[in-house]
Design an enzyme around this catalytic site. Structure first.
Site, mmCIF file in Angstrom:
data_model
loop_
_atom_site.group_PDB
_atom_site.id
_atom_site.type_symbol
_atom_site.label_atom_id
_atom_site.label_comp_id
_atom_site.label_asym_id
_atom_site.label_seq_id
_atom_site.Cartn_x
_atom_site.Cartn_y
_atom_site.Cartn_z
ATOM 1 N N LEU A 23 0.278 0.318 -3.461
ATOM 2 C CA LEU A 23 -1.489 -0.118 -3.550
ATOM 3 C C LEU A 23 -2.257 1.379 -3.546
ATOM 4 C CD1 LEU A 23 -1.780 -3.211 -1.808
ATOM 5 C CD2 LEU A 23 -1.323 -3.108 -4.176
ATOM 6 N N ALA A 80 5.083 12.308 -7.266
ATOM 7 C CA ALA A 80 6.218 11.733 -6.469
ATOM 8 C C ALA A 80 6.154 10.981 -5.334
ATOM 9 C CB ALA A 80 7.114 13.150 -5.943
ATOM 10 N N ALA A 81 4.820 10.459 -4.963
ATOM 11 C CA ALA A 81 4.698 9.515 -3.981
ATOM 12 C C ALA A 81 5.385 8.173 -4.076
ATOM 13 C CB ALA A 81 3.183 9.337 -3.679
ATOM 14 N N GLY A 82 5.283 7.589 -5.265
ATOM 15 C CA GLY A 82 6.092 6.371 -5.628
ATOM 16 C C GLY A 82 7.450 6.625 -5.325
ATOM 17 N N ASP A 83 7.932 7.792 -5.838
ATOM 18 C CA ASP A 83 9.295 7.983 -5.885
ATOM 19 C C ASP A 83 9.858 8.116 -4.571
ATOM 20 O OD1 ASP A 83 9.804 8.079 -8.559
ATOM 21 O OD2 ASP A 83 9.537 10.101 -8.781
ATOM 22 N N ASN A 100 14.775 15.793 -14.580
ATOM 23 C CA ASN A 100 13.762 16.540 -15.529
ATOM 24 C C ASN A 100 13.590 17.849 -14.748
ATOM 25 O OD1 ASN A 100 13.469 14.342 -17.244
ATOM 26 N ND2 ASN A 100 11.668 13.749 -16.138
#
Length: 302
Positions: free
Chosen positions: A216, A244-247, A9
């Site tokens: 979490l 983008a923390a999870g990525d 994206n």
């Protein structure tokens, strides 16, 4: 090698005083355009964490297509399997408030036509890892997972954006990564009464034979494997935004597995990467590199 099949994206990001409610307009001072997409983000995160990475996906032939691939190219992600289609490059519209919380709307564009056929032409083995998310069609993810399992490799699904995975896809997954909201959606789709991510990932392990991992936020991460619980607190950082923390967690976690770390070591490195991403603005510009991750792991977990 890590093979990522997923979205590519362009992210249009604006800072706002607060996030809007339903039907409300909130003004932002300006906006920035960054490369993004969960597939591309996780491919870059795994590469910056030290893994060899190939990305399979699709962009449009428009002006955003090349921009969306700039950082991936610069960091050495293999993009030879990215298709250029007569469709608009996928776009995410992101608002971030003063506390770093965000709201995101994603327009699929070319991602809706992404195909995993390139996996058939790759020399896959039991050492390889396939990384999936939910911004490309699930049937295509299912085909990609079948191809990787036929080669003996492992399959990781990050259940993001939240949604119920098909039973067929779940049956091919080795590791499932969710955040708190995604864990709840998963439990509801399976008809489970559990509402806490810890309990949901424990049940994934016990009943489905999956490694279940729940991120979490500021509270860290919990993971279950073969009846053993791993619970890690997040390093203390100053949050700029959580985009983008999870990525970053997922890509660095997969890179650590590919490097031979066990679950605990991979969780440490994923958690450090996700925490570091919160300290900088933007999606791909915020993704940390291996040296930063190692340094924070050394400060926080050893």
């Amino acid at each position: 090698m890590i093979v990522v099949f997923g979205s590519i994206n362009i992210d249009l990001v604006t800072q706002v005083e607060r996030l809007p409610g339903a039907g409300e307009t909130v003004l932002g001072p300006d906006y920035a355009a960054h490369p993004g997409g969960k597939g591309a983000n996780q491919a870059l995160a795994a590469r910056r964490a030290g893994a060899a990475v190939a990305l399979i996906g699709a962009t449009g032939r428009d002006g955003f297509g090349e921009t969306a691939l700039l950082l991936l190219t610069a960091d050495g992600v293999d993009l030879s399997h990215v298709a250029r289609l007569d469709a608009p490059t996928g776009a995410a519209f992101i608002a971030i408030d003063r506390q770093g919380a965000n709201q995101i709307i994603v327009a699929a564009g070319a991602n809706a036509k992404a195909e995993p056929h390139a996996l058939r032409r790759m020399s896959l083995s039991s050492d390889d890892i396939l990384l999936l998310q939910r911004e490309v069609p699930e049937e295509a993810c299912l085909e990609a997972a079948r191809l990787m399992k036929q080669a003996g490799g492992r399959v990781i699904l990050n259940l993001a954006p939240a949604g119920p995975p098909s039973p067929a896809l779940l049956a091919l997954i080795d590791i499932l990564i969710v955040n708190e909201h995604e864990a709840l959606v998963l439990a509801q789709s399976l008809g489970w009464p559990e509402r806490e991510p810890d309990a949901i990932t424990q049940r994934l392990d016990a009943e489905r034979g999956l490694i279940g991992i729940a991120t979490l936020g500021a509270a860290g991460v919990v993971g279950w494997q073969s009846g053993v619980r791993r619970r890690l607190e997040a390093p203390q950082v100053t949050v700029v935004d959580t985009v983008a923390a999870g990525d970053s967690f997922t890509g660095a976690f997969a890179a650590a597995l590919a490097a031979g770390y066990g679950l605990s070591g991979a969780l440490q490195r994923g958690l450090a990467a996700g925490s570091l991403a919160c300290t900088r603005a933007g999606a791909q510009p915020s993704i940390p590199r291996a040296a930063e991750i190692a340094a924070l792991v050394g400060q926080s977990f050893l």
